[in-house]
Design a protein around this motif. Structure first.
Motif, PDB file in Angstrom:
ATOM      1  N   THR A  22       0.701  -1.164  -0.212  1.00 54.75           N
ATOM      2  CA  THR A  22       0.006   0.163  -0.143  1.00 54.75           C
ATOM      3  C   THR A  22       0.892   1.240   0.076  1.00 54.75           C
ATOM      4  N   ALA A  23       0.352   2.305  -0.532  1.00 54.36           N
ATOM      5  CA  ALA A  23       1.085   3.391  -0.808  1.00 54.36           C
ATOM      6  C   ALA A  23       2.374   3.403  -1.424  1.00 54.36           C
TER       7      ALA A  23
ATOM      8  N   THR B  14       1.848   7.826  -5.669  1.00 58.18           N
ATOM      9  CA  THR B  14       1.693   6.367  -5.010  1.00 58.18           C
ATOM     10  C   THR B  14       0.557   5.365  -5.486  1.00 58.18           C
TER      11      THR B  14
ATOM     12  N   ASP C  22      -1.556   1.324  -4.714  1.00 58.06           N
ATOM     13  CA  ASP C  22      -1.914   0.279  -3.846  1.00 58.06           C
ATOM     14  C   ASP C  22      -1.602  -0.971  -4.974  1.00 58.06           C
TER      15      ASP C  22
ATOM     16  N   SER D 252      -8.842   0.015  -2.352  1.00 59.30           N
ATOM     17  CA  SER D 252      -7.760   0.990  -2.125  1.00 59.30           C
ATOM     18  C   SER D 252      -7.836   0.864  -0.535  1.00 59.30           C
ATOM     19  N   ILE D 253      -6.806   0.806  -0.142  1.00 67.13           N
ATOM     20  CA  ILE D 253      -6.649   1.050   1.422  1.00 67.13           C
ATOM     21  C   ILE D 253      -5.999   2.550   1.729  1.00 67.13           C
ATOM     22  N   SER D 254      -5.063   2.955   0.916  1.00 66.18           N
ATOM     23  CA  SER D 254      -4.497   4.262   1.049  1.00 66.18           C
ATOM     24  C   SER D 254      -5.358   5.640   0.228  1.00 66.18           C
TER      25      SER D 254
ATOM     26  N   ALA E  21      -4.807   5.403  -3.082  1.00 62.85           N
ATOM     27  CA  ALA E  21      -4.340   5.649  -4.385  1.00 62.85           C
ATOM     28  C   ALA E  21      -4.905   4.732  -5.193  1.00 62.85           C
TER      29      ALA E  21
END
Length: 310
Positions: free
Chosen positions: A31-32, A43, A45, A111-113, A115
């Motif tokens: 991630t990121a 960035t 993911d 996506s987690i971040s 991005a």
């Protein structure tokens, strides 16, 4: 499941050997992850999909060619997002290695971040990052998997978090089939109305000209010639209706596809040849059914009865 890539691939083999387990497939993540998209620093993911996950993703392809992503390749796929749009042909550079976006999926891992989400094969992910362990291990179980096997699975997972989605998946599948039955039931009703309309139109046309057919038989026209005349009328109606419907239908299909799919996901509109073939087959069968009944009725009626028909 673990928040880091710390799940040993050997665990996947052990779980796959349990009775009642169809298969297992893992996902690695970064991630990121610093990257460049079309030369611009950003960035992403970055995730990996195993072959089973890529196979399952085929139904979500909005544009591009998913087959390029398999194995150790220079391609990846993107998960569509309104906030971070990527298109087929865009380049993504990670750790000095460049990947080309081969396709865009309409849905997939999130996506987690915040991005853009880029997905590649496990082999490509390992080449880019050096990672070999999984962040997430998916287990596909049989419907009749035993409680003992499930408990053994929990034991093998150790301290990793385990999420049991069997009940949720059952509800999702139920809703999916209800929707499919409703949609195909509606299409079946429309198809039945179409068939009945063709049959009824031909039957009414023949009934209205019964006396003319009787006069033709009286001067020597044979039964098969009468049948050909009715068939020619049915084919004319069917051909005109089919051509008109296809022209208007394809125009509407292109408009809706362009506004809803291409605008958001990209891709290219293609003529739905399979659907058109099915429609033409349905109309052809309807013509045969429409001609058979009226032609047989005319042939079986005495000539005097057809001439005197009101």
């Amino acid at each position: 499941m673990d928040d880091t890539n710390s799940l040993d691939p050997a665990m996947a083999d052990e779980i796959a050997a349990l009775p009642g387990v169809k298969c297992t497939y893992g996902t690695m993540s970064r991630t990121a992850q610093p990257a460049r998209i079309n030369g611009a620093e950003t960035t992403i993911d970055l995730y990996s999909y195993g072959d089973a996950m890529l196979d399952d993703a085929k139904r979500s392809v909005a544009s591009g060619d998913l087959s390029k992503v398999y194995g150790d390749s220079g391609y990846a796929l993107a998960i569509f997002s309104d906030a971070t749009r990527l298109n087929v042909g865009d380049s993504v550079t990670v750790n000095g290695q460049t990947l080309e976006i081969a396709c865009v999926l309409s849905e997939g891992i999130g996506s987690i971040s915040g991005a853009p989400v880029i997905v590649c094969s496990g082999e490509t992910f390992t080449r880019l990052t050096g990672e070999t362990h999984y962040m997430l291990l998916n287990v596909l179980a049989e419907k009749d998997i035993s409680d003992a096997a499930v408990q053994k699975l929990y034991a093998l997972a150790g301290d990793a978090a385990v999420s049991d989605n069997r009940e949720l998946q059952s509800e999702v599948n139920g809703s999916y089939w209800v929707f499919r039955l409703a949609a195909y039931g509606f299409l079946a009703i429309i198809s039945l109305i179409t068939v009945l309309n063709i049959v009824n139109s031909i039957s009414m046309g023949v009934s209205a000209r019964t006396r003319q057919y009787g006069a033709m038989r009286a001067v020597g026209m044979e039964g098969r010639q009468i049948t050909r005349m009715i068939a020619a009328e049915a084919v004319t109606y069917a051909a005109c209706g089919t051509v008109t419907g296809l022209v208007l239908g394809l125009a509407l299909h292109h408009l809706i596809y362009a506004k809803i799919v291409i605008t958001h996901f990209g891709g290219v509109w293609r003529v739905p040849t399979e659907s058109i073939a099915l429609i033409v087959l349905l109309v052809a069968v309807s013509c045969v059914a429409a001609v058979h009944g009226p032609a047989r009725r005319i042939r079986n009626m005495p000539i005097t009865a057809t001439i005197n028909e009101l």
